[in-house]
Design an enzyme around this catalytic site. Structure first.
Site, PDB file in Angstrom:
ATOM      1  N   LYS A  60      40.277  36.467  44.318  1.00  0.00           N
ATOM      2  CA  LYS A  60      39.822  36.904  45.629  1.00  0.00           C
ATOM      3  C   LYS A  60      38.412  36.404  45.910  1.00  0.00           C
ATOM      4  O   LYS A  60      38.155  35.774  46.947  1.00  0.00           O
ATOM      5  CB  LYS A  60      39.861  38.429  45.731  1.00  0.00           C
ATOM      6  CG  LYS A  60      39.220  38.980  47.005  1.00  0.00           C
ATOM      7  CD  LYS A  60      38.996  40.482  46.919  1.00  0.00           C
ATOM      8  CE  LYS A  60      38.028  40.946  47.987  1.00  0.00           C
ATOM      9  NZ  LYS A  60      37.670  42.365  47.865  1.00  0.00           N
ATOM     10  N   ASP A 117      42.496  41.139  50.102  1.00  0.00           N
ATOM     11  CA  ASP A 117      41.694  42.337  49.897  1.00  0.00           C
ATOM     12  C   ASP A 117      42.568  43.554  50.176  1.00  0.00           C
ATOM     13  O   ASP A 117      43.791  43.433  50.335  1.00  0.00           O
ATOM     14  CB  ASP A 117      40.445  42.314  50.787  1.00  0.00           C
ATOM     15  CG  ASP A 117      40.776  42.648  52.232  1.00  0.00           C
ATOM     16  OD1 ASP A 117      41.929  42.416  52.668  1.00  0.00           O
ATOM     17  OD2 ASP A 117      39.880  43.149  52.936  1.00  0.00           O
TER      18      ASP A 117
END
Length: 228
Positions: free
Chosen positions: A126, A145
């Site tokens: 991420k 997310d």
């Protein structure tokens, strides 16, 4: 009536069309002016709001200007500087370790490959995806997310549960040209309407496509639990 379209591909295209209309100016909400600042900001943002991170980094980036600055102070001092951030003790360790690697192995510059970024302490896919996209203009994945994780499951776009699996699944149905904006659109929608608790389904531009809509369904597909 919250009913998804016949295929995931159709569902994704329609969802994107509507969200582009709803949030035409959406972009990353973290404040930064250098690649290292972005890396640090994203590391700090794990399980913490971007708003809180921006408040902390406003002073932090006045004090620390490069990797050398982050590693040259006692860890306790850096931890104190970020003490209003969740898990600040761990994050101070990760930032100093990552910065030391950047100095030792990358001539003080934030690397520009997924492998080199994820080799840094405290950096997963991420974080690496955010840095690649916004610091290096390299888009090779989708940032997953909590908003992307929640909304993509609610909309029936994926049934995967964990971020890396969700990313790989989404990459098979989301057009590559939309990978970067997909995240920004879902974050904007998650903040404005499709919140984790008590989403505003009646005001949602996607309600008629959503198999989790409280207007028509009993279960939140993001959690698998019944709506209260």
């Amino acid at each position: 009536m919250g009913t998804p379209l016949d295929s995931r591909d159709e569902q994704v295209v329609e969802v994107l069309d509507r969200l582009y209309d709803a949030y035409p100016d959406t972009t990353i909400s973290l404040n930064f002016s250098t690649r290292l600042e972005l890396l640090v900001a994203v590391m700090l943002s794990a399980q913490c709001t971007d708003e809180r991170v921006n408040k902390v980094t406003a002073d932090l980036f006045e004090k620390y200007h490069g990797a050398e600055d982050f590693v040259s102070v006692p860890r306790e001092e850096l931890a104190e500087d970020i003490s209003s951030i969740t898990y600040y003790n761990n994050k101070s360790k990760w930032i100093q370790s990552a910065c030391q690697t950047i100095i030792d192995e990358h001539d003080g510059e934030v690397p520009d490959t997924m492998k080199e970024l994820t080799d840094l302490t405290g950096v997963g896919r991420k974080t690496a995806n955010v840095v690649l996209q916004h610091a290096h203009d390299v888009v090779e994945g989708i940032v997953v997310d909590t908003h992307v994780q929640r909304i993509s499951r609610r909309l029936g776009i994926t049934e995967e549960e964990y971020p890396e699996n969700i990313e790989q699944d989404l990459m098979t149905v989301v057009p590559e040209d939309d990978w970067q904006e997909f995240t920004h659109l879902f974050i904007s929608h998650g903040r404005a309407t499709c919140t984790a608790i008590n989403p505003e389904c009646s005001d949602c531009v996607l309600e008629d496509l959503c198999p989790s809509s409280k207007e028509d369904h009993d279960v939140d597909l993001a959690s698998g639990e019944s709506w209260e």
